[in-house]
Design a protein around this motif. Structure first.
Motif, PDB file in Angstrom:
ATOM      1  N   PRO A 239      -1.806  12.495  -3.666  1.00  0.00           N
ATOM      2  CA  PRO A 239      -1.444  12.160  -2.287  1.00  0.00           C
ATOM      3  C   PRO A 239      -2.691  12.095  -1.409  1.00  0.00           C
ATOM      4  CG  PRO A 239       0.018  13.845  -3.164  1.00  0.00           C
ATOM      5  CD  PRO A 239      -1.094  13.679  -4.165  1.00  0.00           C
ATOM      6  N   THR A 240      -2.772  11.073  -0.595  1.00  0.00           N
ATOM      7  CA  THR A 240      -3.954  10.886   0.236  1.00  0.00           C
ATOM      8  C   THR A 240      -4.208  12.081   1.144  1.00  0.00           C
ATOM      9  OG1 THR A 240      -3.729   8.484   0.184  1.00  0.00           O
ATOM     10  CG2 THR A 240      -5.009   9.408   2.002  1.00  0.00           C
TER      11      THR A 240
ATOM     12  N   ALA B 170      -1.342   2.581  -8.862  1.00  0.00           N
ATOM     13  CA  ALA B 170      -0.836   3.935  -9.083  1.00  0.00           C
ATOM     14  C   ALA B 170      -0.343   4.105 -10.516  1.00  0.00           C
ATOM     15  CB  ALA B 170       0.277   4.252  -8.087  1.00  0.00           C
ATOM     16  N   VAL B 171       0.430   3.132 -10.993  1.00  0.00           N
ATOM     17  CA  VAL B 171       0.950   3.206 -12.364  1.00  0.00           C
ATOM     18  C   VAL B 171      -0.201   3.184 -13.362  1.00  0.00           C
ATOM     19  CG1 VAL B 171       2.320   2.003 -14.105  1.00  0.00           C
ATOM     20  CG2 VAL B 171       3.186   2.214 -11.766  1.00  0.00           C
ATOM     21  N   ASP B 172      -1.166   2.286 -13.142  1.00  0.00           N
ATOM     22  CA  ASP B 172      -2.326   2.221 -14.037  1.00  0.00           C
ATOM     23  C   ASP B 172      -3.075   3.548 -14.039  1.00  0.00           C
ATOM     24  OD1 ASP B 172      -1.717  -0.376 -14.648  1.00  0.00           O
ATOM     25  OD2 ASP B 172      -3.199  -1.270 -13.295  1.00  0.00           O
ATOM     26  N   GLY B 173      -3.203   4.162 -12.852  1.00  0.00           N
ATOM     27  CA  GLY B 173      -3.906   5.441 -12.747  1.00  0.00           C
ATOM     28  C   GLY B 173      -3.180   6.558 -13.463  1.00  0.00           C
ATOM     29  N   TRP B 174      -1.852   6.572 -13.349  1.00  0.00           N
ATOM     30  CA  TRP B 174      -1.065   7.609 -14.023  1.00  0.00           C
ATOM     31  C   TRP B 174      -1.159   7.488 -15.548  1.00  0.00           C
ATOM     32  CZ3 TRP B 174       2.814   6.394  -9.756  1.00  0.00           C
ATOM     33  CH2 TRP B 174       2.758   7.382  -8.758  1.00  0.00           C
ATOM     34  N   LEU B 175      -1.344   6.259 -16.032  1.00  0.00           N
ATOM     35  CA  LEU B 175      -1.404   6.035 -17.475  1.00  0.00           C
ATOM     36  C   LEU B 175      -2.815   6.216 -18.041  1.00  0.00           C
ATOM     37  CD1 LEU B 175       0.896   2.873 -17.746  1.00  0.00           C
ATOM     38  CD2 LEU B 175       1.491   5.247 -18.266  1.00  0.00           C
ATOM     39  N   ASN B 176      -3.813   6.262 -17.177  1.00  0.00           N
ATOM     40  CA  ASN B 176      -5.208   6.337 -17.607  1.00  0.00           C
ATOM     41  C   ASN B 176      -5.695   7.783 -17.532  1.00  0.00           C
ATOM     42  OD1 ASN B 176      -7.953   6.083 -18.071  1.00  0.00           O
ATOM     43  ND2 ASN B 176      -8.192   4.283 -16.765  1.00  0.00           N
ATOM     44  N   GLU B 177      -6.163   8.323 -18.654  1.00  0.00           N
ATOM     45  CA  GLU B 177      -6.640   9.712 -18.669  1.00  0.00           C
ATOM     46  C   GLU B 177      -7.900   9.901 -17.836  1.00  0.00           C
ATOM     47  OE1 GLU B 177      -7.170  11.026 -22.652  1.00  0.00           O
ATOM     48  OE2 GLU B 177      -5.022  11.084 -23.123  1.00  0.00           O
TER      49      GLU B 177
ATOM     50  N   ARG C  50      -5.440   2.572   0.989  1.00  0.00           N
ATOM     51  CA  ARG C  50      -4.274   2.974   0.197  1.00  0.00           C
ATOM     52  C   ARG C  50      -4.153   2.082  -1.024  1.00  0.00           C
ATOM     53  NH1 ARG C  50       0.739   4.792   4.116  1.00  0.00           N
ATOM     54  NH2 ARG C  50      -0.373   6.439   5.226  1.00  0.00           N
ATOM     55  N   ILE C  51      -3.678   2.677  -2.121  1.00  0.00           N
ATOM     56  CA  ILE C  51      -3.573   1.920  -3.360  1.00  0.00           C
ATOM     57  C   ILE C  51      -2.187   1.305  -3.501  1.00  0.00           C
ATOM     58  CG2 ILE C  51      -5.281   3.381  -4.476  1.00  0.00           C
ATOM     59  CD1 ILE C  51      -3.008   4.756  -5.975  1.00  0.00           C
ATOM     60  N   THR C  52      -2.060   0.340  -4.402  1.00  0.00           N
ATOM     61  CA  THR C  52      -0.786  -0.333  -4.631  1.00  0.00           C
ATOM     62  C   THR C  52      -0.015   0.374  -5.747  1.00  0.00           C
ATOM     63  OG1 THR C  52      -1.700  -1.830  -6.291  1.00  0.00           O
ATOM     64  CG2 THR C  52      -1.830  -2.524  -3.986  1.00  0.00           C
ATOM     65  N   LEU C  53       1.261  -0.011  -5.890  1.00  0.00           N
ATOM     66  CA  LEU C  53       2.087   0.559  -6.951  1.00  0.00           C
ATOM     67  C   LEU C  53       1.474   0.268  -8.317  1.00  0.00           C
ATOM     68  CD1 LEU C  53       4.685   1.935  -7.949  1.00  0.00           C
ATOM     69  CD2 LEU C  53       5.817  -0.306  -7.812  1.00  0.00           C
ATOM     70  N   LYS C  54       0.962  -0.926  -8.502  1.00  0.00           N
ATOM     71  CA  LYS C  54       0.335  -1.274  -9.775  1.00  0.00           C
ATOM     72  C   LYS C  54      -0.862  -0.368 -10.060  1.00  0.00           C
ATOM     73  CE  LYS C  54      -1.708  -5.086 -12.393  1.00  0.00           C
ATOM     74  NZ  LYS C  54      -2.814  -4.243 -12.872  1.00  0.00           N
TER      75      LYS C  54
ATOM     76  N   PRO D 143       0.825  -1.222   0.000  1.00  0.00           N
ATOM     77  CA  PRO D 143       0.000   0.000   0.000  1.00  0.00           C
ATOM     78  C   PRO D 143       0.854   1.265   0.000  1.00  0.00           C
ATOM     79  CG  PRO D 143       0.000  -1.037   2.169  1.00  0.00           C
ATOM     80  CD  PRO D 143       0.700  -1.983   1.245  1.00  0.00           C
ATOM     81  N   LEU D 144       0.440   2.247  -0.789  1.00  0.00           N
ATOM     82  CA  LEU D 144       1.145   3.517  -0.903  1.00  0.00           C
ATOM     83  C   LEU D 144       0.252   4.644  -0.395  1.00  0.00           C
ATOM     84  CD1 LEU D 144       2.596   3.077  -4.517  1.00  0.00           C
ATOM     85  CD2 LEU D 144       3.805   2.719  -2.352  1.00  0.00           C
ATOM     86  N   PRO D 145       0.843   5.771   0.060  1.00  0.00           N
ATOM     87  CA  PRO D 145       0.046   6.884   0.595  1.00  0.00           C
ATOM     88  C   PRO D 145      -0.577   7.749  -0.512  1.00  0.00           C
ATOM     89  CG  PRO D 145       2.352   7.451   0.704  1.00  0.00           C
ATOM     90  CD  PRO D 145       2.297   6.028   0.195  1.00  0.00           C
ATOM     91  N   PHE D 146      -1.240   7.096  -1.456  1.00  0.00           N
ATOM     92  CA  PHE D 146      -1.891   7.797  -2.554  1.00  0.00           C
ATOM     93  C   PHE D 146      -3.344   7.362  -2.654  1.00  0.00           C
ATOM     94  CE2 PHE D 146       2.599   7.873  -3.744  1.00  0.00           C
ATOM     95  CZ  PHE D 146       2.763   9.206  -4.075  1.00  0.00           C
ATOM     96  N   THR D 147      -4.139   8.214  -3.287  1.00  0.00           N
ATOM     97  CA  THR D 147      -5.561   7.945  -3.485  1.00  0.00           C
ATOM     98  C   THR D 147      -5.876   7.995  -4.969  1.00  0.00           C
ATOM     99  OG1 THR D 147      -6.207   8.809  -1.321  1.00  0.00           O
ATOM    100  CG2 THR D 147      -7.890   8.813  -3.021  1.00  0.00           C
TER     101      THR D 147
END
Length: 263
Positions: A101-102, A88-95, A82-86, A31-35
């Protein structure tokens, strides 16, 4: 290299490789401190939301309105999730998604406190929207009563659209017509008692929610023009505003074919 040393070295390299793969696997699901945020629901402040009228106004005659004034929202993973790295990466790539940050999305670290805070902000926003609308129309608050029901929507960002909804129901454009001109108009922005419109965040996701629900015009806090242009859906016109007076004037200009501010 002597044959006796080859096998141990190969085994060591294999073990290191396995450890690296394992570490990456753990990191991918840690889990990462991102939403993760996405376009949320929209609510027509001239109509109903979840089967109930958004605005109930007593103490003054009301107009039959046409068109829609839609408040926009974003949808976010829960405060305690909290979301996972996967993810997060998927979210960054998806428009259609954004990773934030949470502590930006939920300043209150405790999930229960976060829910309570968004509820408090919505109550304050409703009160400010009512005051701003009545001040704009030069009506007395003791005479006109406004009740707002936006169900499970929290936070302060519906302020502008609530204010415009009250104005449209009570006065329209001031000349017998609708503020919307029959359009689906969406927007976002906080509002204070004086009718000043403030920034809210998450605008690129809100423009997508607006376009999805049929809006052709989006009223955006002027200081967020550049953000609103990110991944802007085709056919959605951005109109920057800083006060309720500017919002009304811009909508009237649209209806009359006059020039309208743009980002």
């Amino acid at each position: 290299m002597p044959p006796a040393l080859t096998a141990p070295k190969t085994r060591a390299l294999g073990l290191c490789g396995a450890l690296v793969v394992a570490l990456f696997a753990v990191a991918a699901f840690a889990p990462l401190p991102f939403t993760l945020t996405q376009p949320g629901v929209t609510a027509d402040t001239l109509g109903t939301y979840q089967g109930r009228p958004v605005l109930t106004i007593t103490g003054a005659p009301l107009r039959v309105t046409d068109g829609q004034l839609r408040a926009t929202t974003i949808s976010a993973t829960n405060a305690g999730e909290r979301i996972t790295l996967k993810q997060a990466v998927d979210g960054w790539l998806n428009e259609d998604e954004a990773v934030l940050p949470t502590d930006v999305v939920y300043p209150e670290p405790d999930p229960a406190d976060a829910v309570q805070e968004t509820s408090r902000q919505m109550t304050e926003s409703q009160d400010a929207a009512t005051t701003a609308a009545l001040n704009y129309l030069h009506l007395q608050g003791g005479q006109v009563k406004v009740t707002v029901d936006l169900g499970d929507i929290g936070g302060p960002s519906a302020g502008q659209m609530l204010t415009l909804g009250i104005i449209d129901k009570l006065s329209g454009n001031g000349h017998g017509g609708d503020l919307t001109g029959g359009r689906v108009v969406a927007g976002t922005g906080t509002v204070d008692d004086q009718g000043r419109i403030g920034a809210v965040g998450g605008v690129p996701l809100k423009t997508q929610a607006a376009a999805r629900d049929g809006a052709t015009v989006f009223l955006v806090p002027a200081q967020e023009c550049s953000d609103a242009g990110v991944n802007l859906p085709p056919g959605l016109q951005l109109v920057p505003v800083t006060t309720i007076e500017e919002s009304v004037a811009a909508l009237n200009a649209l209806n009359s074919g006059a020039p309208v501010p743009h980002c």
